[in-house]
Design a protein around this motif. Structure first.
Motif, mmCIF file in Angstrom:
data_model
loop_
_atom_site.group_PDB
_atom_site.id
_atom_site.type_symbol
_atom_site.label_atom_id
_atom_site.label_comp_id
_atom_site.label_asym_id
_atom_site.label_seq_id
_atom_site.Cartn_x
_atom_site.Cartn_y
_atom_site.Cartn_z
ATOM 1 N N PRO A 66 -17.929 -0.695 19.361
ATOM 2 C CA PRO A 66 -16.780 -1.531 19.717
ATOM 3 C C PRO A 66 -15.580 -1.215 18.829
ATOM 4 C CG PRO A 66 -18.764 -2.855 19.574
ATOM 5 C CD PRO A 66 -19.126 -1.506 19.039
ATOM 6 N N ALA A 67 -14.400 -1.250 19.413
ATOM 7 C CA ALA A 67 -13.168 -0.919 18.685
ATOM 8 C C ALA A 67 -12.665 -2.136 17.923
ATOM 9 C CB ALA A 67 -12.108 -0.410 19.656
ATOM 10 N N GLY A 68 -13.439 -2.521 16.926
ATOM 11 C CA GLY A 68 -13.036 -3.632 16.086
ATOM 12 C C GLY A 68 -13.873 -4.872 16.298
ATOM 13 N N LEU A 88 -11.050 -8.484 12.470
ATOM 14 C CA LEU A 88 -11.632 -8.878 11.192
ATOM 15 C C LEU A 88 -12.460 -7.786 10.525
ATOM 16 C CD1 LEU A 88 -12.794 -12.457 12.269
ATOM 17 C CD2 LEU A 88 -10.586 -11.760 11.328
ATOM 18 N N LEU A 89 -12.668 -6.657 11.188
ATOM 19 C CA LEU A 89 -13.476 -5.581 10.618
ATOM 20 C C LEU A 89 -12.636 -4.799 9.611
ATOM 21 C CD1 LEU A 89 -16.177 -4.071 10.621
ATOM 22 C CD2 LEU A 89 -15.279 -2.632 12.468
ATOM 23 N N GLY A 121 -6.051 -4.601 3.927
ATOM 24 C CA GLY A 121 -6.171 -3.194 4.274
ATOM 25 C C GLY A 121 -5.703 -2.304 3.140
ATOM 26 N N LYS A 122 -6.479 -1.274 2.854
ATOM 27 C CA LYS A 122 -6.108 -0.327 1.800
ATOM 28 C C LYS A 122 -5.682 1.021 2.376
ATOM 29 C CE LYS A 122 -9.038 -2.367 -1.791
ATOM 30 N NZ LYS A 122 -9.383 -3.565 -1.003
ATOM 31 N N ALA A 123 -6.384 1.492 3.407
ATOM 32 C CA ALA A 123 -5.991 2.738 4.066
ATOM 33 C C ALA A 123 -4.912 2.488 5.106
ATOM 34 C CB ALA A 123 -7.205 3.392 4.731
ATOM 35 N N ASP A 124 -4.963 1.307 5.723
ATOM 36 C CA ASP A 124 -3.982 0.952 6.743
ATOM 37 C C ASP A 124 -3.798 -0.545 6.728
ATOM 38 O OD1 ASP A 124 -2.673 0.781 9.574
ATOM 39 O OD2 ASP A 124 -2.950 2.917 9.216
ATOM 40 N N ASP A 217 -8.871 0.283 8.449
ATOM 41 C CA ASP A 217 -9.454 -0.900 7.799
ATOM 42 C C ASP A 217 -8.516 -2.105 7.810
ATOM 43 O OD1 ASP A 217 -7.583 0.109 6.046
ATOM 44 O OD2 ASP A 217 -8.783 -0.261 4.245
ATOM 45 N N ALA A 218 -7.488 -2.074 8.644
ATOM 46 C CA ALA A 218 -6.510 -3.167 8.684
ATOM 47 C C ALA A 218 -7.125 -4.434 9.270
ATOM 48 C CB ALA A 218 -5.291 -2.750 9.499
ATOM 49 N N VAL A 219 -7.009 -5.525 8.531
ATOM 50 C CA VAL A 219 -7.384 -6.850 9.017
ATOM 51 C C VAL A 219 -6.083 -7.592 9.331
ATOM 52 C CG1 VAL A 219 -8.472 -9.047 8.446
ATOM 53 C CG2 VAL A 219 -9.507 -6.885 7.692
ATOM 54 N N THR A 220 -5.966 -8.070 10.563
ATOM 55 C CA THR A 220 -4.687 -8.626 11.030
ATOM 56 C C THR A 220 -4.932 -9.849 11.899
ATOM 57 O OG1 THR A 220 -3.812 -6.372 11.076
ATOM 58 C CG2 THR A 220 -2.499 -8.068 12.164
ATOM 59 N N TYR A 221 -4.084 -10.863 11.749
ATOM 60 C CA TYR A 221 -4.106 -12.045 12.606
ATOM 61 C C TYR A 221 -2.977 -11.955 13.628
ATOM 62 C CZ TYR A 221 -7.246 -14.614 9.413
ATOM 63 O OH TYR A 221 -8.307 -15.032 8.655
ATOM 64 N N PHE A 222 -3.277 -12.433 14.854
ATOM 65 C CA PHE A 222 -2.280 -12.509 15.923
ATOM 66 C C PHE A 222 -2.245 -13.925 16.491
ATOM 67 C CE2 PHE A 222 -3.796 -8.148 15.768
ATOM 68 C CZ PHE A 222 -2.646 -7.393 15.886
#
Length: 230
Positions: A66-68, A88-89, A121-124, A217-222
């Motif tokens: 799964p993509a995330g 959240l991944l 996120g550290k890489a992205d 590795d970006a964790v983002t809320y929408f």
């Protein structure tokens, strides 16, 4: 007795009735009666934390996973609390595109908007909006990256990004931001925090689904995802 006036009265009434029927049959549909004219709004506040809304479909990575990890999460500081949709991944390869698309959202001309908060996120870091998606490998994308301090717009073809434009922008990771995309024909405009960023013409994808995107590795809320089909 002369019945001519009565005959003419009856004839006039008949003509008026025919005219009214014809007007109702051929009058245009008002905007209020057209379903696609009504905006669709996802606040995620009635969805249970840990769930994925029924009309959202997570894409797949190239290895079939799964993509995330897209789930509704608690966020009391959201623009419309108490819930948001989060990716959240917090791990992933450099070109792992975390994609979720919305079923039944096919659009050509559109006005699409979302609020987003970079969480980790550290890489992205950060994320953005997808539109005119044929599937999870082919779509338009605009995204904001606080690590790079820029906003970009891409076309993604067969899973490969092709940058259309770049804009350097200071992006504060401590607060929510808004993305807005307006498309009419080939013309696309992108606004970030209500300020114009991009305006261009591209005819690669004529229509398609809308969705959300993060990378690596970006964790983002929408929150407050809104789609208007004019």
């Amino acid at each position: 007795m002369n019945h001519k006036p009565a005959f003419w009265t009856w004839s006039i009434r008949l003509l008026i009735a025919i005219a009214l029927i014809g007007w109702e049959a051929f009058s245009p549909v008002t905007p209020e009666a057209t379903p696609d004219e009504q905006p669709r709004l996802w606040t995620f506040d009635t969805d249970a934390p840990g769930s994925l809304p029924d009309d959202f479909a997570v894409g797949t990575l190239f290895d079939g996973r799964p993509a995330g990890e897209w789930k509704v999460a608690q966020a009391d500081h959201a623009p419309s609390p108490p819930h948001v949709l989060g990716q959240l991944l917090g791990k992933g390869a450099e070109h792992a595109y975390k994609v979720v698309l919305i079923k039944g959202s096919t659009s050509s001309d559109l006005d699409l908007e979302v609020s987003l908060l970079p969480v980790d996120g550290k890489a992205d870091m950060g994320g953005g909006l997808i539109w005119h998606a044929a599937d999870d490998r082919n779509y338009y994308l605009t995204r904001a990256n606080p690590l790079e301090q820029n906003i970009r717009i891409y076309r993604v073809v067969k899973g490969v990004r092709h940058m259309l434009k770049n804009f350097d922008q200071i992006i504060d990771i401590r607060r929510w931001h808004t993305f807005r995309v307006m498309m009419r024909g080939c013309r696309v405009q992108v606004l970030f925090d209500e300020k114009p960023v991009f305006e261009l013409c591209d005819e690669t994808f004529k229509e398609g689904l809308v969705g959300l995107w993060t990378k690596s590795d970006a964790v983002t809320y929408f929150d407050n995802l809104k789609l208007q089909r004019p």
